[in-house]
Design a protein around this motif. Structure first.
Motif, mmCIF file in Angstrom:
data_model
loop_
_atom_site.group_PDB
_atom_site.id
_atom_site.type_symbol
_atom_site.label_atom_id
_atom_site.label_comp_id
_atom_site.label_asym_id
_atom_site.label_seq_id
_atom_site.Cartn_x
_atom_site.Cartn_y
_atom_site.Cartn_z
ATOM 1 N N THR A 100 1.066 -1.383 0.175
ATOM 2 C CA THR A 100 -0.507 -0.349 0.495
ATOM 3 C C THR A 100 0.704 1.761 0.157
ATOM 4 O O THR A 100 0.574 2.397 -0.475
ATOM 5 N N VAL A 101 1.956 1.112 0.655
ATOM 6 C CA VAL A 101 2.560 2.599 0.917
ATOM 7 C C VAL A 101 3.571 2.555 -0.985
ATOM 8 O O VAL A 101 3.783 3.495 -1.376
ATOM 9 N N GLU A 102 3.974 1.562 -1.086
ATOM 10 C CA GLU A 102 4.743 1.292 -2.509
ATOM 11 C C GLU A 102 3.608 2.206 -3.226
ATOM 12 O O GLU A 102 3.942 3.386 -4.137
ATOM 13 N N ARG A 103 2.387 1.916 -3.326
ATOM 14 C CA ARG A 103 1.664 2.236 -4.237
ATOM 15 C C ARG A 103 1.035 3.872 -4.139
ATOM 16 O O ARG A 103 1.101 4.483 -5.616
ATOM 17 N N ARG A 104 1.207 4.070 -2.907
ATOM 18 C CA ARG A 104 0.839 5.557 -2.709
ATOM 19 C C ARG A 104 2.533 6.594 -3.075
ATOM 20 O O ARG A 104 1.689 7.055 -3.594
ATOM 21 N N LEU A 105 3.223 5.749 -2.989
ATOM 22 C CA LEU A 105 4.523 6.656 -3.559
ATOM 23 C C LEU A 105 4.547 6.811 -5.000
ATOM 24 O O LEU A 105 5.187 7.214 -5.153
#
Length: 726
Positions: free
Chosen positions: A72-77
């Motif tokens: 999720t963090v990678e997708r948001r970044l």
């Protein structure tokens, strides 16, 4: 996907219950490996599927949760980076309005301007992060006055006395004299001798322009190749049918009248471009051999004339720069300061107008006309900047001329004690002059012209009309300004910040000019074919900036009394010194090997092999795509032949010897077209009628079986026309 309730109903034998179907579907989703995010279900149902897929065990559950949080963090970044790459959504509404009113061609200019603004802001980050912040932390804010060296200069003074007579602060700001001791120019960056510290500001200052140029190259190249796969897949002769544009161009989500008007203008401009290109293509196909030879001779004549104009323009720039530098101490030095930028601006103003007039005589298609005009404008712009830079090098660095001071110090130390500042001031004045000329032309020429045309009526005012918004001219203006910014990265490190401000203001100036004072070009063009060319022009400007920068960094002696490299014969000499101070002998030998011919030749051979493999793979993919397209056409043709054979075998509904009326089952089993209302790709054309068959009537209906008196029997089967008939 909620669990269905059990409702008693009459079902045939073998029909499963809704609960059984629901359980089977849930079992399939639980065992499936498809991502939950891509399933067409509501969020509540996705959470249920997620819980069903959870494996048993506490440790595994924690690991899975951590994996999901990381994803999720990678997708948001990634999404944040994409938003940043799109320019943080800057000017989205204005770009949509411009694209709807004037077409995607003019919109591409404003999109290109936004891209350059983003490039300049990114180019500012290395200098600000690795040079300015450490220098402000390690050094006092006041760098102190420059050193005054005693030079033996016969017949000339060391200071430019012509400038000291003027105390007008505005003029000093425009010429850069008021900012000489600031971090805007090279001379304000001063530091003591190099030590064995971990961080080297000299190395950071030297590598920051190279990092900026590399970053700009990668961004421009990525944007340039974005549209190449589509051209490769579709081919050069691919054209979208007008019928698909008619029925699929409208956006049915539009609910506002203003947005609907903009969309109508956009569709109309797209049709204009399509029809204009089709007309020119047909005219080219109908030309005879003699007409083509005459067209080629006319093409050569016009391009030869344009080439002579370019040679004369760059000669004028060379002599104007030489005269301005040779007469620095004259009483008219106040005006001579801006003589080279003025001549460059005059040449770049008259050149595109003459090029556009001469190219329009050839009657090219819109895209070809724009691209050919842009080619000559590129040659003029880049040649003028190259000649301007060469003239400065000949005067300051004695390139191509003999001078006593250059033999001792490697540059004209008598007239230019800090020659990096002098070059930076010239580029600073050129950047300032370009922006002031853009603003003055918009408000002092275009605006009064529009007011006069709207106020008065007559043949002269109708002929004058509003100014035409020429895309090649405007694109070349901002490309030239960006090239000047790249040229000044070493001499004026904060020039990207200044250019970012100018680009931000230029967007609103050009938008006001386009919406209020100008008219769209009478020859529209498509942005998809011109955007690639814009990026190519930008890469040429980048190459023009890299070549002199690499020569200066590696071969030219630095100034003796200003800057970070006063004790070095060339700025690049700081790299071997730092290597000798900071690296062990093994690391030094490794670096020497990487810079030797023993490593360069195998690397060149390897790169050649990789390039050969890539080209071979590209050609193989192109051949495979061509075969697949032909196979698709063959499959469609085979289906059409099967449909025709089946049509001959089925009884016709209008035959008199039929046993009864046509049943609904037979009507439903009658083959239909695969592309109702439109011709399928590869559909066969009209065939010659068989003996005894009827002709096609006025409505496009036919009856393969004749009536009792030789007249065609009535039928309701429509013949779908082929591609050439439409």
């Amino acid at each position: 996907m909620l669990r269905p309730q059990s409702v008693p109903s009459e079902r045939g034998p073998g029909v499963p219950e809704p609960e059984e179907l629901w359980e089977a579907e849930m079992e399939r989703l639980r065992c499936s490996g498809a991502p939950v995010r891509g399933l067409p279900y509501a969020m509540m149902d996705k959470r249920l599927i997620w819980r069903l897929r959870e494996p048993a065990g506490k440790q595994t559950l924690r690991w899975q949760r951590w994996q999901r949080r990381r994803q999720t963090v990678e997708r948001r970044l990634r999404e944040a980076a994409q938003r940043l790459a799109r320019g943080l959504g800057l000017w989205e509404g204005a770009l949509y309005e411009i694209g709807g009113l004037f077409g995607t061609g003019i919109q591409s200019y404003f999109t290109f301007l936004r891209f350059l603004l983003l490039l300049n802001l990114l180019s500012l980050l290395p200098t600000a992060s690795f040079v300015l912040l450490p220098l402000a932390w390690l050094s006092p804010p006041d760098p102190g006055p420059a050193l005054n060296l005693t030079l033996q200069c016969p017949g000339s003074s060391q200071s430019q006395t012509g400038i000291l007579k003027f105390h007008n602060q505005v003029w000093h700001v425009l010429t850069g004299r008021a900012l000489t001791n600031t971090y805007l120019f090279y001379g304000a960056y001063r530091l003591g001798p190099e030590s064995s510290s971990v961080y080297s500001i000299r190395l950071a200052y030297l590598l920051s322009p190279l990092a900026c140029l590399l970053l700009c190259f990668c961004g421009t190249l990525q944007r340039m190749v974005k549209g190449l796969p589509q051209k490769t897949l579709l081919g050069q002769d691919y054209k979208v049918p007008l019928s698909s544009k008619v029925f699929s161009s409208w956006d049915f989500c539009i609910r506002v009248q203003e947005a609907a008007t903009i969309k109508k203008h956009e569709i109309r401009n797209e049709f204009k471009v399509e029809l204009e290109e089709g007309r020119h293509f047909q005219l080219m196909q109908q030309q005879t051999r003699a007409q083509r030879v005459c067209h080629l001779l006319s093409y050569l004549r016009v391009n030869l004339l344009i080439g002579l104009l370019v040679v004369g323009a760059i000669s004028a720039i060379f002599w104007a720069t030489k005269y301005s530098q040779d007469n620095k101490e004259e009483s008219l030095f106040l005006l001579l300061q801006y003589l080279p930028p003025g001549v460059i601006a005059l040449v770049n103003f008259l050149g595109p107008l003459l090029f556009t007039f001469l190219v329009q005589l050839e009657n090219y298609p819109p895209n070809t006309e724009v691209n050919l005009t842009l080619i000559w404008c590129v040659v003029l712009k880049l040649a003028s900047l190259g000649m301007f830079f060469f003239s400065l090098g000949q005067t300051i660095l004695c390139i191509g001329r003999d001078k006593t001071s250059c033999e001792s110090y490697g540059y004209n130390a008598c007239d230019y004690q800090c020659w990096e500042n002098s070059v930076g001031e010239e580029l600073y004045k050129l950047s300032i002059f370009n922006f002031l000329l853009t603003a003055a032309f918009a408000f002092l020429v275009t605006l009064p012209r529009r007011l006069l045309v709207d106020r008065f009526s007559g043949r002269f005012w109708a002929w004058l009309d509003r100014e035409e918004f020429l895309v090649p001219k405007n694109v070349l203006d901002i490309v030239a300004a960006q090239t000047v910014t790249w040229m000044g990265l070493f001499y004026c490190p904060l020039l990207p910040l200044l250019n970012s401000i100018f680009l931000f203001l230029t967007f609103y100036i050009k938008k006001y000019t386009l919406l209020k004072n100008s008219r769209a070009s009478l020859r529209p063009f498509r942005a998809s074919s011109s955007t690639f060319f814009f990026q190519l022009v930008l890469l040429l400007g980048l190459l023009l900036a890299v070549v002199p920068l690499g020569y200066v960094v590696s071969s030219i002696h630095s100034s003796l009394d200003c800057g970070l490299f006063t004790n070095y014969s060339a700025p690049w000499q700081v790299v071997p010194e730092l290597v000798a101070l900071g690296l062990p002998p093994l690391g030094q030998r490794a670096l020497h090997y990487l810079g030797s011919h023993a490593f360069s030749f195998p690397l060149l051979i390897m790169l050649s092999l990789v390039l050969t493999v890539c080209i071979s793979q590209t050609q193989a993919n192109a051949r495979a795509i061509h075969r697949l397209r032909k196979q698709l056409v063959w499959q469609v043709q085979e289906k059409w032949h099967l449909v025709e054979d089946l049509s001959r075998l089925l009884p016709e509904p209008g035959r008199r010897d039929s046993l009864g009326p046509e049943s609904p089952a037979s009507r439903a089993s009658r083959p239909r077209s695969f592309c109702p209302g439109f011709p399928c790709p590869g559909s066969p054309g009209p065939r010659d009628p068989r003996p005894g068959s009827s002709a096609v009537n006025a409505l496009g209906l036919r009856s393969p079986c004749p009536g009792p008196h030789g007249t065609p029997a009535s039928t309701h089967r429509a013949r779908f026309p082929s591609g050439p008939e439409l």
